[in-house]
Design an enzyme around this catalytic site. Structure first.
Site, short mmCIF file in Angstrom:
data_model
loop_
_atom_site.label_atom_id
_atom_site.label_comp_id
_atom_site.label_asym_id
_atom_site.label_seq_id
_atom_site.Cartn_x
_atom_site.Cartn_y
_atom_site.Cartn_z
N SER A 150 0.83 -1.20 0.00
CA SER A 150 0.00 0.00 0.00
C SER A 150 0.88 1.26 0.00
CB SER A 150 -0.95 -0.04 1.20
OG SER A 150 -1.93 0.95 1.12
N ASP A 204 -9.55 -4.36 -5.08
CA ASP A 204 -9.06 -3.39 -4.10
C ASP A 204 -9.93 -2.13 -4.12
OD1 ASP A 204 -7.55 -1.65 -2.48
OD2 ASP A 204 -5.66 -2.51 -3.15
N HIS A 236 -7.89 -5.11 -0.63
CA HIS A 236 -6.69 -4.41 -0.16
C HIS A 236 -5.99 -5.26 0.89
CE1 HIS A 236 -4.16 -0.90 -0.12
NE2 HIS A 236 -4.26 -0.80 1.19
#
Length: 258
Positions: A150, A204, A236
Site C-alpha cells: 500500500s 481493491d 486491499h
C-alpha cells in the site's frame, strides 16, 4: 451529517486496510514453520538484505512474521529489516496523526489522486539512508530488495527509482505511483536496470486497481521492466499466493546475482 459520514467511512477504510493486512500476516505465521536457530542469519555474514515497508497506520514489528514464509536455503544468509513509519498527520484522515511514511490526500487512491511529492521525497531519503548503511556493511546492491504494501508499496517504488544504483529488485503490493511524470528525469540510468514486481488485487477498494495499472505506462516511459500480476477477488490485502511468488521472484534474482 454528511461530513461526519464521509469521515467515518475514510477512517474505517484505513482501519480495515491495517486489519486486513494484520490478518494476512497472522495466516502466514500460522501456516509457516518457525525458523530454527540454525536458519537465523548472522548479520555480519549476511549476503542479501530485504527491506519491508508497511502500509498506512501499521508498524514494522507487526509485519515481521512475513519472513517466516521464506524457507528456501537461499534465505539462510538474508538479513531483514521491518522499520516503522514516523507518526505524522494524514490529510485523507482529516489530519489525524498515525504511522505514515508520507502524506496522502485522499482514499480511495485512484490514478488521478493528487501527489504529495515533497513528503514522498523526504521519506525516500530515509529509505536510501538504510540502503546505504547496508551497502557500506558489505552487501552488494544487487542482493538488496525493497518491498512494500500500500503506502509502503508506493514508497518502495519511489525509493527504488531514485536510488543511484541497480538493486536486486523492488516489489510493490497494492501500491501506486506517488509522484508526477516529471520525476522521470531524475531517475539514474543504473536504477533503470532494477527489476520491478507489481502485485495488485482487482477488487481493491482502498488503492483502486486502476491506480496500480497506471504504474505500467509510467514505468515503461521511464525505461524500466515490470512484472505486473493481477489477483482476481483480492481486495486491499496480501495473499499467500502473492508472498509465495515473491519468495520465488527474489530467490531467482539472488541466484543470478550471487
Amino acid at each position: 451529517m454528511a461530513t461526519v459520514s464521509v469521515r467515518q467511512q475514510l477512517t474505517k477504510s484505513i482501519a480495515l486496510s491495517v486489519a486486513t493486512l494484520a490478518l494476512t500476516i497472522l495466516l502466514v505465521l500460522f501456516h509457516s514453520p518457525h525458523p530454527s536457530s540454525s536458519t537465523i542469519p548472522d548479520p555480519m555474514a549476511a549476503r542479501s538484505f530485504i527491506l519491508w515497508l508497511h502500509g498506512l497506520g501499521d508498524s514494522g514489528p507487526a509485519n515481521e512474521p512475513i519472513k517466516n514464509l521464506f524457507t528456501s536455503p537461499e534465505f539462510k544468509r538474508t538479513s531483514w529489516s521491518f522499520p516503522s513509519a514516523p507518526k505524522n498527520p494524514v490529510t485523507c484522515n482529516y489530519g489525524a496523526v498515525m504511522p505514515s511514511w508520507f502524506d496522502i490526500h485522499e482514499i480511495p487512491v485512484s490514478a488521478d489522486t493528487p501527489k504529495a511529492e515533497s513528503s514522498v521525497l523526504e521519506a525516500v531519503q530515509s529509505v536510501h539512508a538504510k540502503i546505504d548503511k547496508v551497502v557500506d556493511g558489505g552487501i552488494s546492491p544487487n542482493n538488496i530488495f525493497v518491498c512494500g504494501f500500500s503506502q509502503g508499496g508506493a514508497l518502495t517504488l519511489a525509493s527504488v527509482l531514485l536510488y543511484p544504483k541497480t538493486l536486486g529488485g523492488g516489489a510493490v503490493f497494492s501500491g501506486w505511483v506517488p509522484f508526477n511524470s516529471t520525476i522521470i528525469d531524475r531517475i539514474h540510468p543504473d536504477a533503470k536496470r532494477t527489476p520491478i514486481l507489481w502485485s495488485h488485487g482487482i477488487d481493491d477498494r482502498t488503492v483502486l486497481f486502476e491506480a496500480g495499472q497506471a504504474g505500467l505506462p509510467f514505468l515503461e516511459k521511464a525505461g524500466l521492466s515490470c512484472e505486473f500480476k493481477a489477483y482476481p477477488g483480492l481486495g486491499h490485502s496480501i495473499s499467500m499466493e502473492e508472498l509465495k511468488h515473491l519468495e520465488s521472484w527474489i530467490k531467482n534474482r539472488l541466484q543470478s546475482s550471487s
